[in-house]
Design a protein around this motif. Structure first.
Motif, short mmCIF file in Angstrom:
data_model
loop_
_atom_site.label_atom_id
_atom_site.label_comp_id
_atom_site.label_asym_id
_atom_site.label_seq_id
_atom_site.Cartn_x
_atom_site.Cartn_y
_atom_site.Cartn_z
N SER A 294 -16.79 35.68 46.70
CA SER A 294 -15.35 35.46 46.90
C SER A 294 -14.94 36.00 48.26
O SER A 294 -15.14 37.18 48.55
CB SER A 294 -14.53 36.17 45.80
N ASP B 266 -9.82 35.17 51.11
CA ASP B 266 -8.70 34.49 50.46
C ASP B 266 -8.85 34.43 48.94
O ASP B 266 -7.97 33.94 48.24
CB ASP B 266 -8.55 33.08 51.01
N ASN C 298 -11.59 32.90 47.53
CA ASN C 298 -12.19 31.60 47.26
C ASN C 298 -13.71 31.67 47.21
O ASN C 298 -14.33 32.47 47.92
CB ASN C 298 -11.78 30.59 48.34
N PRO D 127 -16.09 28.63 47.73
CA PRO D 127 -16.21 27.19 47.97
C PRO D 127 -17.23 26.56 47.04
O PRO D 127 -18.29 27.15 46.81
CB PRO D 127 -16.67 27.11 49.43
N SER E 278 -11.12 26.76 45.44
CA SER E 278 -10.19 27.41 46.36
C SER E 278 -8.90 27.81 45.65
O SER E 278 -7.83 27.23 45.92
CB SER E 278 -9.88 26.49 47.55
N ASN F 193 -7.35 30.56 46.12
CA ASN F 193 -6.53 31.33 47.06
C ASN F 193 -5.84 32.52 46.40
O ASN F 193 -4.70 32.85 46.72
CB ASN F 193 -5.50 30.43 47.74
#
Length: 341
Positions: free
Chosen positions: A70, A73, A75, A77, A80, A82
């Motif tokens: 992680s 932000d 995330n 990928p 996401s 956020n």
């Protein structure tokens, strides 16, 4: 919030007028990259500074992500959510500066000094990285070093607890969002048992097969804790692969993370430290029941409120059915009340 601010240097003898809509001496909100080094690794992060008066020292919060790769932000990928960038936005409304960073294995930071020896990366390395981030936030010119908080999501909440009892100055508050509140392998076993129970409910396992798989999961956890090879014979392939990963490159991390029992970390917190602990009623990764012992430990430690706050309909990523890509209003409200109160 002001979209821009004209900075004009004029002689004191010159009379100027302030354009309509611009507050004199107000510095607009801005992000900037922060770089710090820990254990030979250059770590990259984002400092968000809300709009403030020139020279003002702001309350500030370090944001810590959940488990796995992680990034700053929140995330992983291609997912996401956020989680952390949206938390930073929420804290901006309370005029709280925030620092979030790419931990080991993510973003610009990558594996850093562990690139050629990833098997040596353990959980204490992540804690030291978070401590260095806290020190960096403390030393920023816009932050008040005596009004620092730590906001952690999932595994990051456990790291926040460890920082709460060790960093200097001690944080004034901790926000534990959907926290990892029991030992790692106990949490993994709980999640796996729940998945097997659901598969049995759907007819994929007979009751006898369910009991056998559950027993094999518990045996695998025991083997890992006793540093023995896991017997994967009674495990479904996906679960067998998971435990194989736990015995490979990730072994040191898993063993060192599993060694931490979060309720035991609470005794080091300063009495009166403001603590928020959220648990979502739709969180299948960290069910509310797993936070019972941690909640009791916080009470015994005489920390401040609000304590545990259940979030109806909220999942592990702080979403609900009506807000699948943004923080649920009830989660936003809890975080803002924590920061603003």
């Amino acid at each position: 919030m002001l979209s821009h601010l004209a900075a004009v240097v004029m002689s004191l003898s010159v009379v100027t007028t302030t354009p309509a809509g611009v507050t004199p001496g107000l510095v607009p909100a801005a992000d900037r990259e922060v770089v710090f080094t820990v254990d030979g690794t250059t770590t990259y992060g984002t400092l968000h500074v809300p709009a403030h008066r020139a020279g003002q020292r702001l309350r500030a919060a370090l944001l810590l992500p959940g488990s796995g790769p992680s990034d700053r932000d929140g995330n992983q990928p291609p997912a996401s959510p956020n989680t952390l960038s949206q938390s930073a936005d929420a804290l901006d409304t309370e005029r709280v500066a925030t620092l979030r960073f790419d931990k080991y294995g993510t973003g610009r930071t990558g594996l850093g000094a562990y690139r050629d020896r990833p098997e040596d990366l353990d959980y204490p390395a992540f804690v030291r990285q978070a401590q260095a981030a806290y020190d960096s936030l403390r030393d920023q010119p816009e932050t008040n070093p005596h009004a620092l908080m730590v906001v952690g999501h999932s595994e990051g909440a456990m790291t926040a607890l460890l920082l709460g009892g060790t960093v200097h100055p001690r944080p004034t508050g901790l926000a534990l969002l959907q926290p990892q509140a029991i030992r790692l392998l106990d949490l993994v076993a709980l999640q796996l048992h729940a998945q097997i129970a659901e598969a049995a409910r759907q007819g994929q396992f007979t009751p006898e097969q369910q009991r056998e798989v559950d027993a094999a999961i518990d045996a695998a956890v025991t083997a890992l804790r006793e540093h023995r090879p896991v017997d994967a014979a009674g495990l479904p392939s996906a679960i067998a692969q998971l435990f194989e990963t736990f015995q490979g490159t990730s072994r040191r991390f898993v063993e060192s993370d599993d060694a931490v029992y979060p309720p035991h970390t609470v005794a080091a917190l300063r009495p009166g430290t403001k603590v928020l602990l959220t648990c979502g009623t739709n969180d299948v990764q960290v069910p509310c029941v797993t936070t019972d012992a941690l909640t009791a430990a916080l009470c015994r430690a005489h920390v401040g409120g609000p304590g545990r706050v259940p979030l109806p309909g909220v999942d592990h990523l702080l979403h609900d059915a009506d807000h699948p890509t943004t923080l649920a209003p009830v989660a936003l409200g809890a975080l803002r009340r924590f920061a603003g109160g």
